[in-house]
Enzyme design. Structure first.
Site, PDB file in Angstrom:
ATOM      1  N   CYS A 219     -43.289  -0.724 -70.329  1.00 54.21           N
ATOM      2  CA  CYS A 219     -42.848   0.765 -70.403  1.00 54.21           C
ATOM      3  C   CYS A 219     -41.295   1.024 -69.875  1.00 54.21           C
ATOM      4  O   CYS A 219     -40.941   1.609 -69.144  1.00 54.21           O
ATOM      5  CB  CYS A 219     -43.891   1.536 -69.553  1.00 54.21           C
ATOM      6  SG  CYS A 219     -43.505   3.498 -70.069  1.00 54.21           S
ATOM      7  N   GLU A 220     -40.580   0.221 -70.686  1.00 53.57           N
ATOM      8  CA  GLU A 220     -39.104   0.387 -70.278  1.00 53.57           C
ATOM      9  C   GLU A 220     -38.196   0.285 -71.627  1.00 53.57           C
ATOM     10  O   GLU A 220     -38.749  -0.573 -72.506  1.00 53.57           O
ATOM     11  CB  GLU A 220     -38.724  -0.973 -69.392  1.00 53.57           C
ATOM     12  CG  GLU A 220     -39.130  -0.949 -68.108  1.00 53.57           C
ATOM     13  CD  GLU A 220     -38.346   0.024 -67.127  1.00 53.57           C
ATOM     14  OE1 GLU A 220     -37.278   0.662 -67.724  1.00 53.57           O
ATOM     15  OE2 GLU A 220     -38.746   0.464 -65.992  1.00 53.57           O
TER      16      GLU A 220
END
Length: 433
Positions: A362-363
């Site tokens: 989640c980046e």
């Protein structure tokens, strides 16, 4: 065909490593999956060992830099091939001990070793402790005194060499967190402190000029600088230091444009420079140490992923998303590191599309490569990333609470898991209720 001897395209058109079909490996062990070629690792070890024997009369030692990839199986392999071991933490040292690695062939590095780590090194009987700063020298002297022993010390010196590499991985210039500077007189002061300490035995000097270096000249220049300093030490103090550690940093092939020098050529040229310099200085030829890490294991490893989705943004780019990412390979996020990507099922076919390979984390920066060439792939297919044997598993994390992948070693006797896949239970093992 592919440019890496241990990688081939088999009769099915699939990528194979050490003769093993990568699709079969992914099916058996799951993805993400690190796969290492035992033959490639051992042959790289032999190149360094034989080059020292051939070009320097055996008066030296190649010590595998375990920070590139450390586990008990690798420690045992490099021991069997006659190499030493370079460690940089209590964890790497503990792993070496657990693998029964001979401690007299261990070199302990680190820019900020704790008192606990230095004590551990003394208790284990580590052969060489490379001191990085004056505080460490004084701490080590006190710890050795308390144990009634003498610590074998080398000093890490910054030779001021520009190695033409990424600014984050240049380590030999004056503005570096590592080592003693020559220009300021700091290095000579450290030498005098070590020589004057009753519980330190100064055996030599160490330098390291950077990583992923494709030229031999910077290493030759480092030799000249370091030997001139050893000559100065002799004139100033009367001490003749018997060892010179030139570190590592030898480049590997990540992409087709990379053109690494054959690893035995380093010793061929460096040995000639050492002899010439020592003759001019009237200084005895030192015992030479090298610390190859990436060049031992880097190209020997690959990573296999499963494609989850293919997302095309018209006029912008196509994202190929895989089931791993920055958690098992943070090097693109850190250095914009280049890699070669292949559709494992069509490894020999032309690459017909340009894509961005994205991870599952989640980046927005969780990418493995941008604008890379790749064969057409669809969800569910296996994607291979080449030359991931160094600084991938060793830098892996549990970000987003993802388990780290396993490592499988393939060789003549078949394949075996040398690091098992972490489980979800492993992720909460150290949590307190």
């Amino acid at each position: 065909m592919l440019g890496w001897e241990h990688l081939t395209v088999n009769s099915l058109g699939h990528l194979a490593i050490g003769g093993r079909d990568t699709l079969a490996l992914a099916e058996e062990y799951g993805t993400p999956l690190f796969v290492m070629s035992e033959e490639a690792i051992r042959e790289n070890c032999r190149l360094y060992r034989r080059s020292i024997e051939r070009f320097y009369g055996g008066n030296g030692l190649a010590a595998y830099a375990s920070k590139a990839f450390c586990c008990k199986a690798i420690c045992r392999m490099v021991q069997e091939e006659g190499l030493g071991l370079d460690v940089v933490s209590a964890g790497e040292l503990y792993t070496a001990k657990a693998a029964d690695f001979p401690m007299d062939k261990v070199i302990f590095h680190g820019s900020n070793k704790t008192a606990e780590e230095l004590t551990m090194a003394l208790e284990y009987g580590v052969g060489r402790i490379v001191a990085d700063n004056l505080t460490e020298l004084r701490t080590l002297d006190a710890l050795a005194a308390a144990k009634g022993t003498t610590a074998p010390v080398m000093l890490r010196v910054k030779p001021g060499i520009d190695a033409h590499t990424h600014e984050f991985i240049r380590t030999g210039q004056i503005d570096s967190k590592f080592g003693f500077a020559l220009e300021t007189g700091e290095a000579l002061a450290a030498v005098k402190l070590a020589l004057g300490s009753k519980n330190l035995r100064l055996i030599g000097l160490h330098c390291h000029i950077g990583s992923q270096i494709f030229e031999i000249d910077p290493f030759c220049l480092a030799v000249k600088v370091m030997l001139e300093f050893m000559g100065l030490i002799c004139r100033e103090t009367g001490a003749v230091l018997g060892e010179l550690n030139l570190g590592g940093g030898f480049g590997i092939r990540y992409i087709a444009e990379n053109d690494p020098v054959a690893y035995d050529r380093y010793m061929e040229k460096v040995a000639a420079v050492v002899r010439d310099c020592c003759k001019k200085l009237g200084f005895p030829a030192p015992f030479l140490l090298l610390e190859p890490g990436r060049s031992i294991v880097g190209a020997a490893g690959i990573t296999l992923y499963q494609v989850g989705s293919v997302k095309t943004i018209p006029g912008i780019r196509t994202y190929v998303s895989v089931d791993g990412g920055m958690g098992d390979n943070p090097r693109y996020a850190l250095y914009q590191a280049d890699y070669t990507f292949l559709a494992a099922a069509r490894a020999g076919e032309p690459k017909t599309q340009t894509v961005t390979v994205a991870g599952k984390y989640c980046e927005s920066g969780d990418l493995l490569g941008e604008n890379v060439s790749l064969q057409e792939v669809a969800p569910g297919e296996i994607l291979a990333v080449l030359a991931t044997g160094a600084y991938n598993y060793s830098m892996a994390s549990n970000y987003n609470r993802n388990p780290r992948p396993p490592v499988v070693l393939v060789g003549e006797k078949g394949d075996r898991v040398i690091i098992r896949r972490e489980s979800l239970e492993d992720l909460i093992r150290n949590d307190s209720d």
